[in-house]
Scaffold this active site. Structure first.
Site, PDB file in Angstrom:
ATOM      1  N   SER A 121      -2.286  -3.298   1.859  1.00 10.80           N
ATOM      2  CA  SER A 121      -3.105  -3.942   2.878  1.00 10.80           C
ATOM      3  C   SER A 121      -4.118  -4.875   2.235  1.00 10.80           C
ATOM      4  O   SER A 121      -4.573  -4.647   1.109  1.00 10.80           O
ATOM      5  CB  SER A 121      -3.850  -2.897   3.718  1.00 10.80           C
ATOM      6  OG  SER A 121      -4.942  -2.345   2.999  1.00 10.80           O
ATOM      7  N   ASP A 122      -4.454  -5.957   2.943  1.00  9.70           N
ATOM      8  CA  ASP A 122      -5.644  -6.699   2.561  1.00  9.70           C
ATOM      9  C   ASP A 122      -6.833  -5.776   2.801  1.00  9.70           C
ATOM     10  O   ASP A 122      -6.734  -4.763   3.499  1.00  9.70           O
ATOM     11  CB  ASP A 122      -5.749  -7.991   3.378  1.00  9.70           C
ATOM     12  CG  ASP A 122      -6.553  -9.067   2.673  1.00  9.70           C
ATOM     13  OD1 ASP A 122      -7.357  -8.726   1.777  1.00  9.70           O
ATOM     14  OD2 ASP A 122      -6.397 -10.255   3.015  1.00  9.70           O
ATOM     15  N   TRP A 123      -7.972  -6.137   2.242  1.00 13.88           N
ATOM     16  CA  TRP A 123      -9.129  -5.257   2.239  1.00 13.88           C
ATOM     17  C   TRP A 123      -9.699  -5.111   3.649  1.00 13.88           C
ATOM     18  O   TRP A 123     -10.213  -6.048   4.221  1.00 13.88           O
ATOM     19  CB  TRP A 123     -10.170  -5.787   1.264  1.00 13.88           C
ATOM     20  CG  TRP A 123     -10.001  -5.290  -0.143  1.00 13.88           C
ATOM     21  CD1 TRP A 123     -10.977  -4.760  -0.932  1.00 13.88           C
ATOM     22  CD2 TRP A 123      -8.807  -5.252  -0.948  1.00 13.88           C
ATOM     23  NE1 TRP A 123     -10.460  -4.390  -2.160  1.00 13.88           N
ATOM     24  CE2 TRP A 123      -9.139  -4.677  -2.193  1.00 13.88           C
ATOM     25  CE3 TRP A 123      -7.487  -5.627  -0.727  1.00 13.88           C
ATOM     26  CZ2 TRP A 123      -8.198  -4.485  -3.215  1.00 13.88           C
ATOM     27  CZ3 TRP A 123      -6.546  -5.442  -1.728  1.00 13.88           C
ATOM     28  CH2 TRP A 123      -6.909  -4.878  -2.951  1.00 13.88           C
TER      29      TRP A 123
ATOM     30  N   ALA B 231      -7.757  -4.478   6.256  1.00 13.87           N
ATOM     31  CA  ALA B 231      -6.792  -5.013   7.214  1.00 13.87           C
ATOM     32  C   ALA B 231      -5.968  -3.918   7.882  1.00 13.87           C
ATOM     33  O   ALA B 231      -5.152  -4.208   8.743  1.00 13.87           O
ATOM     34  CB  ALA B 231      -5.852  -6.006   6.526  1.00 13.87           C
TER      35      ALA B 231
END
Length: 874
Positions: free
Chosen positions: A291-293, A295
């Protein structure tokens, strides 16, 4: 340690998006771009996939020894500021595996020291040089490994550059999918050959900074409750946005980062259509999805939708609360998340690890801290615990400055030259503009480069690095002038009008004007540019500066540093402007790179990776700056389809100032003798068959007491994310009032936990990552002779385009290129393959690639608007 389990509480959202799997054809026919169909179960890894067999054999040996807690530890970040890197997983100390370090480094290691600041991806793409792009990736990967970074958060294909004002376009390569795909593949090969895992990001449709995160948007005063949705039809998804990610998967990328945005109204990190169906099923991706931070928005739902690792682990920074960690342990124990899925997550992570590393003992120690430059401090930064040496000042730069200088020079595009270049010991050189000079407060004085003071050599945001030094154009040009015996003066301001006029109106002046624009990530606002640029004009009244100097001096050269196209229609054709160069964002050797080009030490060979339009509206697609859906998720319909950048200009028959692929040289080249050799190949055969059933690796205890926090073994770290339970009561441990109220069947979509054998997609590759292997069969070989008709050795970029012939197809699309170095008077023959993929369209009805019956033609030339040679294809 109260960790909230959120999957059941998101029942209304999941139910609204769920539909039976057999509705896919119906959904494709009506092409509802505001709806994302479900795709379950999450595909399990294929240990026999090309290029992954050895890695998976090692991964199986490792994962088969793990406990459930250790598997959960691998998948869950330990929290924001919990350790030294921007993100780290839990460790497996029993088997000698330290915490894995995930760190921003698309152009250099963010927030560290004694590392290099490389040119941007876009500038590297402007070289159109596969070898240089590979060497850049290798050098970045080598530096990261030397710092103890295990996963580089890059390279970037999302954004691809749909809107020219998009804030992070410079982190990627080009709005053309083929150029971006090659940039991705070569970068990944370089990074991973150096012993570091690459992470292709941001998957997918993450094309602007505005509204990418609801919380960030609220901070700017926008009242929205959910992140924006990029609404993309199936054909456009495949032919444009997914194309470079297919190249990344084919190159063996170890990790893919899912995006903040929603895609067709389903969040990128729980979107089963894009993660399960497109990425893991169709493309056959064998690594792990990160995941993006922040997200991640659900627990069990994101697990079954294809997410394999959550970063940085907490639901919001410094909360100590996680959707996974304790809650993933519970979800596996109670059967909500099937056992095969946690095994698959762990296997994918460790296979990516073993694809680039021989063993866990090969790991370098993490020898820096992102959070401080102090030598000593707490290793657990948020908790202020574990005081020790955390920065070791390890110098990993080697001789990479030479490479950076070379890329910066070869990525410089000579847009215009009426004969003033190359410079040859000019009698009087006057350099004008703030962009020529240094930031008086130092090149790293603005956090994550969040300002545009002095020369611009990189954008801003998480995709940046600390400059170990920054050679300004003023410093490099002055040094060259001193060596030549030239007179030299500079005015390093855009607003010193009287001083500038007094200087450039003197006799014998060659004036070089430096101007810029900048952009970056959305959490930083620079002069009202909230990541995305407000407009496409030059910053700090650069247009007035250029027009003033060129009105006073008949030999004015303009150099532009920018993250993409800027509008130059007001002055580019002024006869007093004798040369224009785009120098991109060239990194730490900026001044040396542009000096090499201006003086002819490097014959310019850069080609523009985007189109230079006359007006902003000529680009078609643009940033959405104002919410358009009340306080709900802003809706951005990508109704332009595949028609972005040069494809849109061609469709609209718009005048361009400088076309995609344009770039001049100090010598001249002539093309001749286009030959097309048709190959005999087998007919296309869709993939058939089924997968084996989902594998699992060992049983785990069902006794809840085996999962309690072992306080007798080590102390609890404040805000640290653990896989353990703090109490033996599951509901109390989960801290979710809905825990146990619903069964998995009631809130997870159909087939979400199915572990039986699954049919292979006809478009998938079976054992071939990147899609059906026959897509890459060579149908034609195109050859052309190129002669250097000038007096200097130079590099020419031979570009190959194809007309696919359909009424809904672009006029032409780039399908290949080669860069040749040719001596004066010499001739070289270049050969370029055309694959089945190159000549295919995505058929939304059969859900596969197909070569249409429309007449097709191949073109070869110097840019998209200068295609002098062509040949009909049978």
């Amino acid at each position: 340690m109260q960790l909230k389990y959120r999957a059941a509480s998101l029942l209304p959202v999941l139910a609204a998006r769920a539909a039976p799997a057999n509705d896919r054809d119906q959904l494709s026919k009506r092409d509802d771009i505001r709806y994302s169909p479900p795709s379950y179960p999450s595909p399990w890894m294929n240990p026999e996939a090309d290029g992954w067999q050895e890695a998976y054999a090692k991964a199986r040996d490792f994962v088969s020894q793990l406990t459930l807690l250790e598997k959960v530890n691998l998948t869950t970040g330990v929290g924001w500021e919990a350790e030294q890197c921007v993100g780290q997983t839990g460790a497996v100390p029993r088997l000698g595996l330290r915490s894995l370090c995930m760190h921003d480094a698309p152009l250099g290691i963010r927030g560290a020291d004694y590392n290099s600041a490389f040119p941007s991806g876009q500038t590297a793409a402007a070289t159109w040089d596969r070898g240089l792009i590979y060497r850049r990736g290798y050098a970045i990967g080598k530096e990261a490994k030397g710092k103890g970074v295990d996963v580089i958060l890059g390279p970037v294909a999302g954004p691809i550059g749909r809107a020219p004002a998009g804030g992070r376009n410079w982190e990627g390569f080009s709005p053309d999918p083929v150029l971006t795909g090659i940039g991705m593949a070569e970068s990944i090969k370089g990074i991973q050959d150096a012993g570091t895992i690459a992470c292709a990001k941001h998957f997918i449709g993450n094309e602007q900074e505005h509204f990418r995160q609801a919380g960030e948007a609220k901070g700017y005063g926008f009242n929205i409750s959910e992140s924006s949705s990029s609404n993309i039809d199936d054909k456009t998804m495949h032919e444009l946005y997914l194309w470079p990610f297919a190249d990344a998967v084919r190159a063996g990328v170890g990790s893919v980062m899912c995006s903040y945005t929603q895609i067709n109204n389903s969040y990128g990190c729980q979107n089963s259509e894009v993660l399960n169906n497109l990425l893991k099923n169709e493309l056959g991706f064998q690594g792990f999805v990160m995941s993006d931070w922040q997200a991640q928005h659900t627990g069990a739902a994101s697990a079954v939708a294809g997410l394999d690792m959550t970063m940085p682990g907490d639901t919001a920074f410094n909360t100590g609360v996680s959707y996974w960690g304790t809650n993933l342990t519970l979800a596996v124990l109670n059967g909500t998340v099937p056992a095969y899925r946690i095994d698959d997550m762990a296997m994918r992570i460790m296979a990516a690890f073993f694809k680039v590393k021989e063993s866990v003992s090969e790991l370098e120690p993490i020898n820096f801290s992102f959070w401080t430059r102090d030598t000593y401090g707490p290793i657990h930064w948020a908790a202020k615990q574990g005081y020790q040496q955390i920065n070791f000042q390890v110098d990993v730069r080697a001789d990479h400055g030479d490479l950076i200088r070379e890329i910066g020079a070869k990525g410089t595009v000579l847009l215009k030259n009426t004969g003033s270049l190359p410079l040859d010991k000019p009698k009087f050189l006057a350099v004008i503009g703030e962009d020529a000079g240094s930031n008086p407060n130092g090149p790293n004085s603005c956090g994550d480069r969040g300002c545009a003071t002095g020369t611009v050599a990189m954008g801003w945001g998480s995709g940046t690095a600390q400059f170990p030094y920054l050679i300004s154009p003023d410093a490099a040009l002055q040094a060259q002038a001193v060596r030549d015996g030239s007179r030299y003066e500079s005015v390093l301001s855009n607003y010193a009008t009287s001083q500038t006029k007094a200087l450039v109106t003197q006799a014998n002046v060659t004036a070089v004007v430096f101007v810029n624009a900048d952009s970056g990530e959305g959490y930083i606002n620079v002069d009202g540019n909230m990541g995305d640029r407000k407009n496409l004009t030059l910053w700090k009244d650069g247009d007035s500066l250029v027009k003033n100097v060129s009105s006073w001096c008949s030999n004015t050269i303009v150099v532009i540093h920018s993250p993409g196209p800027v509008l130059i229609s007001e002055w580019y054709d002024n006869p007093n402007i004798t040369a224009i160069l785009w120098a991109g964002l060239p990194g730490q050797e900026s001044g040396n790179s542009i000096t090499d080009v201006l003086y002819g030490k490097v014959n310019p060979s850069g080609r523009s990776p985007f189109t230079w339009g006359a007006a902003r509206e000529d680009y078609g697609a643009d940033v959405l700056y104002t919410p358009n859906n009340g306080n709900e998720a802003p809706q951005q319909d990508f109704t332009e389809g595949v028609f972005i950048d040069y494809r849109y200009f061609d469709k609209a028959n718009s005048t361009v100032i400088y076309p995609f692929g344009h770039g001049l040289s100090y010598t001249t080249f002539e093309y001749s003798n286009l030959v097309v050799d048709k190959k005999e190949i087998r007919p296309y055969a869709p993939t058939t068959g089924t997968t084996p059933p989902a594998p699992t690796f060992g049983n785990f205890s069902s006794d809840i007491n085996d999962y309690l926090f072992p306080s007798d073994q080590f102390p609890y770290i404040y805000q640290y994310i653990y896989p353990y339970l703090n109490v033996s009561d599951p509901k109390q441990a989960s801290a979710d009032p809905l825990y146990g109220k619903l069964t998995a069947e009631e809130f997870l979509p159909p087939k979400a936990r199915d572990d039986s054998a699954q049919p292979l997609l006809r478009s998938s590759g079976g054992n071939s990552p990147g899609g059906n292997r026959q897509l890459y069969d060579v149908l034609y070989e195109v050859s052309v002779d190129v002669t250097n008709t000038g007096k200097l050795v130079g590099d020419e970029v031979v570009q190959m385009y194809v007309s696919l012939g359909g009424p809904e197809d672009p006029k032409v699309v780039l399908r290949g290129f080669e860069k040749l170095r040719i001596d004066p008077g010499d001739k070289k023959t270049v050969k370029m393959p055309l694959t089945r993929r190159d000549l295919s369209n995505w058929d939304v009805r059969v859900q596969d690639w197909a070569v249409s019956g429309h007449a097709k033609k191949v073109y070869v030339g110097k840019n998209v608007r200068d295609l002098g040679l062509s040949h009909d294809l049978e």
